[in-house]
Design a protein around this motif. Structure first.
Motif, short mmCIF file in Angstrom:
data_model
loop_
_atom_site.label_atom_id
_atom_site.label_comp_id
_atom_site.label_asym_id
_atom_site.label_seq_id
_atom_site.Cartn_x
_atom_site.Cartn_y
_atom_site.Cartn_z
N ASP A 86 0.78 -1.44 -0.05
CA ASP A 86 -0.15 -0.15 0.02
C ASP A 86 0.97 1.32 -0.10
N TYR A 145 0.18 3.12 -3.30
CA TYR A 145 -0.77 4.20 -2.91
C TYR A 145 -0.05 5.45 -2.43
N GLU A 167 -4.02 0.97 -9.06
CA GLU A 167 -4.82 -0.17 -8.13
C GLU A 167 -4.54 0.08 -6.67
N GLY A 168 -3.39 0.21 -6.42
CA GLY A 168 -2.98 0.52 -5.13
C GLY A 168 -3.93 1.58 -4.27
N ARG A 183 -7.60 0.36 -3.95
CA ARG A 183 -7.38 -0.34 -2.64
C ARG A 183 -7.57 0.31 -1.60
N ARG A 243 -10.18 0.24 1.33
CA ARG A 243 -9.97 -0.04 2.79
C ARG A 243 -10.33 1.09 3.78
N GLU A 273 -16.29 5.40 -2.40
CA GLU A 273 -16.22 3.93 -1.75
C GLU A 273 -17.25 4.18 -0.46
#
Ligand code: ADQ
Length: 457
Positions: A74, A78, A106-107, A110, A114, A142
């Motif tokens: 991450d 990220y 993608e990170g 994600r 989360r 999200e």
């Protein structure tokens, strides 16, 4: 009054207060959270071998601080990846440095998922959620996907780039679409808000209505500029404290009758440090009489050292400052004092006060609080002069500074020389107007305006 939930990439642990290392933003948000019995949610800064989603809660008075740990992947994809290698350079107009990789994107998705997964259960009906900065653009999407229907606002601390630049990002439309899950989208400046509107109307066939709302993707969001201010009361208290005074006296003693020019920045390519050194060199070349009479103190704290561009920058700055010092230094005068450690806020206040010129010349900056701190720290009877880049957000509010184009070396050099010889009456007059502006739009005014707009959105 509704409960406030603040979300940012990093969270300031409770109890870490005072005039020391804590930034103005953290202190201002802490004040807002206390007022609203709020929750502050974000990454702990810690890495765990495997992501668990476990939330660590700490209470400090009425404020709850909730954090999650992230995995190494991450951090790489990220934080070091999409946030700091893709969005940061692009939003600061450095397309040349902006790296795009699918894994980063993608990170980013994600980690935002989360965060939302961890945060959603903490959200109660009526809570108002305020999300900060480019790390978390898809967070509202999200949260909405997890049934959160509360008001959610987003504030971008960095510039929003012009449409032509933004479209170089492969994901640009998805990123902008995600913003439409917020009720309010706030920018630092009219310039940034205008660039966003231009994208909406020109790139995706959205619309702006008369009330400042943007419509696109079948959704509506309020858009506005909310220039961030200084926590002026705290800063002034720090500036008049013992540590600041001691630092001021230490600086004055070390001046040896010379005038000091000061720069204070994170070591970042957006801050225009190399161009600044070269402009200062130009001053020394053009004004022989100023040699040995002035020096530049540049404080530049290393940041994001895991990213290559920052290592390259550091090496270049070492080389340029070394070359200038080698060319001009005499046995008892060094033209550039270049230091790479971080200072406390109150120490910085003492340093600012001792400087005749505050040199704030970023190539792009969302706002730049150093410009405001420099002004707030001055002696009202004998203030210094601020030389400010037209590309710092602060220039929209601080027209009484000497406004320069940081890419124009000769112009910056002339402004430095003009500042050094500016008569006291003019310095006082400019400073008073700047200071009135800082008081009228301090950090409390900023957050009140944002929260009010969010409630009404
Ligand atoms: P930054 O890019 O970090 O922030 P800036 O606003 O100039 O930029 O600085 C934030 C704080 O860090 C200031 O309070 C300053 O005193 C402190 N600081 C900077 N260099 C320091 C040093 N060498 N030692 C100790 N302290 C230092 C981002 C955006 C900005 C925006 C802010 C707030 O990039 O444009 O103004 O967020 O929204």
């Amino acid at each position: 009054m509704a409960r406030l939930i603040v979300v940012s990439n990093r969270v300031q642990p409770p109890g870490d207060g005072g005039e020391g290392s804590v930034g103005g933003l953290a202190m201002a948000l802490a004040a807002a959270l206390r007022e609203h019995s709020g929750v502050w949610f974000g990454w702990s800064g810690q890495i765990t071998p495997e992501y668990t989603g476990q939330i660590s809660m700490q209470r400090s008075g009425d404020v709850t601080v909730a954090t999650v740990d992230l995995e190494e992947q991450d951090r790489q994809e990220y934080y070091n990846g999409y946030a700091n290698r893709t969005l940061w350079p692009l939003f600061h107009y450095r397309v040349d440095l902006s790296a795009y990789e699918r894994s980063f994107s993608e990170g980013y998705g994600r980690v935002n998922a989360r965060f939302a997964e961890a945060l959603a259960p903490l959200v109660a009906e009526g809570d108002v959620i305020w999300v900060h900065d480019y790390h978390l653009i898809p967070l509202a999407r999200e949260l909405r996907a997890r049934g959160v229907n509360n008001r959610i606002g987003f504030f971008l601390h960095i510039p929003w780039p012009s449409r032509r630049l933004l479209v170089t990002l492969p994901d640009h439309q998805e990123l902008v679409e995600a913003l439409f899950d917020y009720d309010l989208i706030g920018f630092q400046t009219e310039d940034s808000a205008g660039a966003f509107r231009d994208y909406v109307t020109g790139e995706i066939e959205g619309e702006m209505d008369d009330e400042g709302r943007a419509r696109a993707f079948g959704r509506t969001a309020q858009v506005g500029a909310f220039p961030i201010g200084l926590d002026i009361e705290n800063f002034e208290a720090a500036a008049h404290g013992e540590v600041a005074l001691a630092e001021y006296e230490r600086m004055v003693a070390s001046l040896n009758g010379r005038e000091m020019i000061v720069g204070v920045d994170r070591l970042d390519y957006s801050k225009g440090l190399e161009e600044r050194f070269l402009a200062y060199e130009q001053v020394l070349e053009d004004h022989e009489a100023l040699r040995e009479q002035v020096f530049l103190l540049q404080i530049a704290t290393p940041s994001r050292e895991e990213v290559d561009a920052y290592q390259d920058l550091r090496a270049r700055l070492d080389a340029v400052s070394g070359r200038i010092n080698g060319a001009f230094a005499t046995v008892d005068w060094v033209p550039i004092r270049y230091v790479n450690r971080a200072y406390r806020r109150d120490e910085l206040a003492g340093v600012y006060r001792a400087a005749k010129i505050g040199l704030v010349t970023p190539l792009r900056d969302g706002m730049n609080l150093v410009a405001k701190e420099y002004i707030a720290a001055q002696d009202p009877d004998d203030p210094g002069v601020l030389v400010l880049s037209q590309f710092a957000g602060a220039s929209e509010q601080m027209g009484q500074a000497l406004i320069v184009n940081p890419f124009d070396r000769a112009q910056v050099a002339e402004a430095i020389a003009a500042g050094l010889s500016m008569p006291k009456a003019e310095r006082v007059a400019r400073w008073r107007e700047l200071m009135d502006g800082l008081r009228a739009s301090d950090v409390n005014a900023w957050r009140e305006a944002f929260v009010r707009a969010l409630m009404q959105s």
